[in-house]
Design an enzyme around this catalytic site. Structure first.
Site, PDB file in Angstrom:
ATOM      1  N   LYS A 158       5.451   3.268   8.379  1.00  0.00           N
ATOM      2  CA  LYS A 158       4.298   4.147   8.597  1.00  0.00           C
ATOM      3  C   LYS A 158       3.005   3.341   8.643  1.00  0.00           C
ATOM      4  O   LYS A 158       2.176   3.495   9.533  1.00  0.00           O
ATOM      5  CB  LYS A 158       4.241   5.161   7.448  1.00  0.00           C
ATOM      6  CG  LYS A 158       3.120   6.145   7.532  1.00  0.00           C
ATOM      7  CD  LYS A 158       2.860   6.861   6.208  1.00  0.00           C
ATOM      8  CE  LYS A 158       4.114   7.405   5.574  1.00  0.00           C
ATOM      9  NZ  LYS A 158       3.822   8.360   4.471  1.00  0.00           N
ATOM     10  N   ASN A 191      -2.010  19.375  -1.250  1.00  0.00           N
ATOM     11  CA  ASN A 191      -3.067  18.746  -0.484  1.00  0.00           C
ATOM     12  C   ASN A 191      -2.814  18.720   1.017  1.00  0.00           C
ATOM     13  O   ASN A 191      -3.720  18.964   1.812  1.00  0.00           O
ATOM     14  CB  ASN A 191      -3.132  17.291  -0.961  1.00  0.00           C
ATOM     15  CG  ASN A 191      -4.518  16.916  -1.340  1.00  0.00           C
ATOM     16  OD1 ASN A 191      -5.314  17.785  -1.686  1.00  0.00           O
ATOM     17  ND2 ASN A 191      -4.819  15.632  -1.271  1.00  0.00           N
ATOM     18  N   THR A 249      -4.312  13.673   5.543  1.00  0.00           N
ATOM     19  CA  THR A 249      -2.910  13.807   5.955  1.00  0.00           C
ATOM     20  C   THR A 249      -2.741  15.067   6.801  1.00  0.00           C
ATOM     21  O   THR A 249      -2.118  15.040   7.862  1.00  0.00           O
ATOM     22  CB  THR A 249      -1.982  13.829   4.729  1.00  0.00           C
ATOM     23  OG1 THR A 249      -2.311  12.716   3.897  1.00  0.00           O
ATOM     24  CG2 THR A 249      -0.527  13.740   5.140  1.00  0.00           C
ATOM     25  N   LYS A 268       0.867  -1.193   0.000  1.00  0.00           N
ATOM     26  CA  LYS A 268       0.000   0.000   0.000  1.00  0.00           C
ATOM     27  C   LYS A 268       0.887   1.220   0.000  1.00  0.00           C
ATOM     28  O   LYS A 268       1.795   1.343   0.825  1.00  0.00           O
ATOM     29  CB  LYS A 268      -0.871  -0.011   1.275  1.00  0.00           C
ATOM     30  CG  LYS A 268      -1.780   1.202   1.391  1.00  0.00           C
ATOM     31  CD  LYS A 268      -3.049   1.001   0.596  1.00  0.00           C
ATOM     32  CE  LYS A 268      -3.819   2.291   0.361  1.00  0.00           C
ATOM     33  NZ  LYS A 268      -3.344   3.049  -0.839  1.00  0.00           N
ATOM     34  N   LYS A 312       5.389   1.733  -2.996  1.00  0.00           N
ATOM     35  CA  LYS A 312       5.417   3.097  -3.558  1.00  0.00           C
ATOM     36  C   LYS A 312       5.676   2.990  -5.048  1.00  0.00           C
ATOM     37  O   LYS A 312       6.288   2.022  -5.507  1.00  0.00           O
ATOM     38  CB  LYS A 312       6.549   3.911  -2.919  1.00  0.00           C
ATOM     39  CG  LYS A 312       6.291   5.395  -2.980  1.00  0.00           C
ATOM     40  CD  LYS A 312       5.368   5.811  -1.845  1.00  0.00           C
ATOM     41  CE  LYS A 312       4.915   7.241  -1.954  1.00  0.00           C
ATOM     42  NZ  LYS A 312       4.299   7.682  -0.694  1.00  0.00           N
ATOM     43  N   GLY A 323      -2.492   8.446  -4.109  1.00  0.00           N
ATOM     44  CA  GLY A 323      -1.789   9.635  -4.590  1.00  0.00           C
ATOM     45  C   GLY A 323      -0.515   9.906  -3.806  1.00  0.00           C
ATOM     46  O   GLY A 323      -0.273   9.345  -2.749  1.00  0.00           O
ATOM     47  N   ASP A 324       0.300  10.773  -4.359  1.00  0.00           N
ATOM     48  CA  ASP A 324       1.467  11.349  -3.688  1.00  0.00           C
ATOM     49  C   ASP A 324       1.712  12.659  -4.450  1.00  0.00           C
ATOM     50  O   ASP A 324       0.783  13.177  -5.084  1.00  0.00           O
ATOM     51  CB  ASP A 324       2.666  10.391  -3.740  1.00  0.00           C
ATOM     52  CG  ASP A 324       3.764  10.779  -2.758  1.00  0.00           C
ATOM     53  OD1 ASP A 324       3.653  10.430  -1.566  1.00  0.00           O
ATOM     54  OD2 ASP A 324       4.730  11.449  -3.155  1.00  0.00           O
ATOM     55  N   SER A 347      -6.779   5.918   3.933  1.00  0.00           N
ATOM     56  CA  SER A 347      -6.774   5.008   2.783  1.00  0.00           C
ATOM     57  C   SER A 347      -7.163   3.605   3.233  1.00  0.00           C
ATOM     58  O   SER A 347      -7.923   2.906   2.551  1.00  0.00           O
ATOM     59  CB  SER A 347      -5.385   4.959   2.132  1.00  0.00           C
ATOM     60  OG  SER A 347      -5.184   6.061   1.277  1.00  0.00           O
ATOM     61  N   GLN A 384       7.213   3.840   3.983  1.00  0.00           N
ATOM     62  CA  GLN A 384       5.789   3.478   3.964  1.00  0.00           C
ATOM     63  C   GLN A 384       5.533   2.196   4.756  1.00  0.00           C
ATOM     64  O   GLN A 384       4.513   2.059   5.420  1.00  0.00           O
ATOM     65  CB  GLN A 384       5.338   3.310   2.504  1.00  0.00           C
ATOM     66  CG  GLN A 384       3.837   3.336   2.308  1.00  0.00           C
ATOM     67  CD  GLN A 384       3.260   4.754   2.319  1.00  0.00           C
ATOM     68  OE1 GLN A 384       3.809   5.637   1.682  1.00  0.00           O
ATOM     69  NE2 GLN A 384       2.177   4.953   3.029  1.00  0.00           N
TER      70      GLN A 384
HETATM   71  O1  2IT Z   1       3.127   9.024   1.748  1.00  0.00           O
HETATM   72  C1  2IT Z   1       1.975   8.557   1.906  1.00  0.00           C
HETATM   73  O2  2IT Z   1       1.634   8.015   2.954  1.00  0.00           O
HETATM   74  C2  2IT Z   1       1.037   8.678   0.786  1.00  0.00           C
HETATM   75  N1  2IT Z   1       1.409   9.231  -0.244  1.00  0.00           N
HETATM   76  C3  2IT Z   1      -0.348   8.103   0.878  1.00  0.00           C
HETATM   77  C4  2IT Z   1      -0.342   6.626   0.672  1.00  0.00           C
HETATM   78  C5  2IT Z   1      -1.687   5.987   0.620  1.00  0.00           C
HETATM   79  O3  2IT Z   1      -1.708   4.821   0.235  1.00  0.00           O
HETATM   80  O4  2IT Z   1      -2.698   6.607   0.960  1.00  0.00           O
END
Ligand code: 2IT
Length: 450
Positions: free
Chosen positions: A114, A241, A210, A90, A126, A165-166, A382, A111
């Site tokens: 996190k 965002n 976020t 994810k 990613k 997204g990123d 998410s 990630q």
């Molecule tokens: O850096 C991050 O945590 C994101 N870009 C969101 C990743 C997500 O799967 O919602």
């Protein structure tokens, strides 16, 4: 430091000498978890750390697209499926000219930890492309997204790998990516993406999550110090965002965001970007314009613009670097400390160089919070979007927001407990790394460490 931990850090630095961002994140995380490896010799016995720094799978692909003038372009697409021990891979997709294997790998590694902190079943991944969306038309963005997804769709899915997204990828891009995925799969698998539009399975609050999560985390830190968010001034970076979400929640909680930044410099608005709906909405307009300039804000609202500078010299109560990696260097860190700022709350992924981070953590009166905890609210919602999609239902904004607040409080409290267990005091950086690591490590060992 534990000898095994330093040997793995050295191994990575040597093997990936051309990937500085990846080496940086490995050094930051592994040095934090050194006391855990001391206490658990079984990890060295199975050489767990060497496995952990190797992505389970990472690939590149060709993305060919045609611009509005009929010119053909070729970009490189990436997906890194870093660690799937605790759930499907994810993580977001980044479209930015500087995207390369080092950046995708550092983001995938971060990630993994996190996502572990959120308490939800999500592994780390990613992806992205070295595509620069600046100045591109809507039709060009759509063709790029369709070509990107044509190459990627076989390798993702609701139980396999779930992109979002990123930087450079938000609601519009996710819509085009999902549309192409659906066309190619011939199935309604909206759980294959998060951050979707609200008419096709997107979760309420995901666009704000976020930024909201970062403010909820800040609230926990301030509560711990016997203070409150109300009345605080905040220096932010970026104007995307994440910063938009911070501004909205700052307004609700009575705090003031006074800076924004872009590739062209920073703006200082003493009344607060968060002081009016019009100003907050203008952030969305600036992003949608595709101009990637923060000076537009200064021109519109008649505030100071500092060309080519970063906002880290401004005196505020809270610094929240919310733009991009390695935005705060040693000289900025020294400036922040000299200004007597007590709260350094990272928001963007790895916004601080390792030497600057160490320096800030060494300041007696400063509290440093790490991005992998502070910005986890985005991916947490998410995860909630995935739950709603798999159950074919929709939660109200209030329901999602309440769950998000609970998750952010839990991340803070878990980090505090993990640091205390190892005698490290109120160390949110070490605590987040330790709590996140333990869960992933346990899952890997119990699954036979493949
Ligand atoms: O850096 C991050 O945590 C994101 N870009 C969101 C990743 C997500 O799967 O919602």
């Amino acid at each position: 430091m534990n000898a095994y931990v330093s040997s793995v850090i050295e191994y990575v630095k040597k093997k990936y000498a051309t990937e500085p961002e990846f080496c940086q994140t490995v050094e930051e995380v592994l040095s934090s978890i050194s006391p855990v490896v001391d206490a658990h010799p079984e990890y060295e016995k199975v050489d767990l750390l060497t496995r952990m720094v190797e992505p389970e799978r990472m690939f590149t692909f060709r993305v060919v697209w045609c611009d509005d003038a009929g010119q053909w372009h070729t970009n490189t697409g990436y997906r890194c499926q870093f660690n799937g021990a605790i759930g499907p891979y994810k993580g977001g997709i980044r479209f930015q000219a500087n995207v390369n294997p080092s950046i995708i790998k550092f983001l995938g590694f971060e990630q993994t930890f996190k996502n572990s902190l959120t308490g939800l079943p999500m592994g780390g991944g990613k992806g992205g492309a070295d595509f620069d969306p600046t100045g591109k038309s809507d039709a060009e963005i759509m063709r790029f997204c369709q070509s990107f997804m044509t190459a990627l769709y076989r390798y993702i899915g609701p139980d396999v790998d779930v992109p979002a997204g990123d930087m450079g990828v938000a609601g519009r891009e996710i819509g085009y990516l999902f549309g192409q995925y659906r066309r190619l799969k011939g199935a309604w698998e909206n759980g294959a993406f998060t951050g979707k539009g609200f008419t096709f399975g997107g979760s309420l609050i995901r666009p704000e999550a976020t930024g909201f999560g970062a403010m909820y985390y800040l609230q926990e830190v301030l509560r711990h110090e016997g203070e409150e968010v109300k009345g605080k001034t905040i220096a932010c970076a970026g104007f995307g965002n994440v910063t938009w979400g911070i501004c909205k929640k700052a307004r609700d909680l009575g705090a003031k965001v006074v800076t924004l930044s872009g590739p062209d410099g920073y703006i200082y608005d003493p009344d607060g970007v968060s002081s009016s709906e019009e100003k907050i909405d203008y952030l969305v307009e600036m992003r949608n314009s595709g101009r990637n300039r923060v000076q537009d804000y200064a021109d519109k609202f008649g505030v100071e613009f500092h060309a080519g500078e970063k906002p880290w010299g401004v005196k505020v109560d809270v610094v929240m670097p919310s733009a991009m990696q390695n935005d705060v260097h040693m000289e900025h860190a020294q400036q922040i400390a000299a200004n007597g700022i007590k709260y350094y709350i990272e928001v963007a992924n790895m916004p601080t160089t390792n030497d600057a981070l160490q320096y800030l953590m060494g300041q007696k009166n400063m509290i440093v919070a790490p991005s992998k905890a502070v910005n986890a609210g985005g991916v947490a919602v998410s995860g909630l979007e995935m739950s709603q999609n798999s159950e074919r239902l929709v939660w109200t904004a209030a329901e999602v927001d309440e769950k998000l607040q609970g998750i952010m409080k839990n991340i803070h409290d878990m980090s505090v407990a993990a640091a205390e267990e190892y005698g490290l005091g109120y160390n949110l950086v070490a605590g987040a790394n330790i709590a996140a690591f333990k869960k992933v490590a346990t899952a890997m060992v119990e699954q036979g460490c493949f």
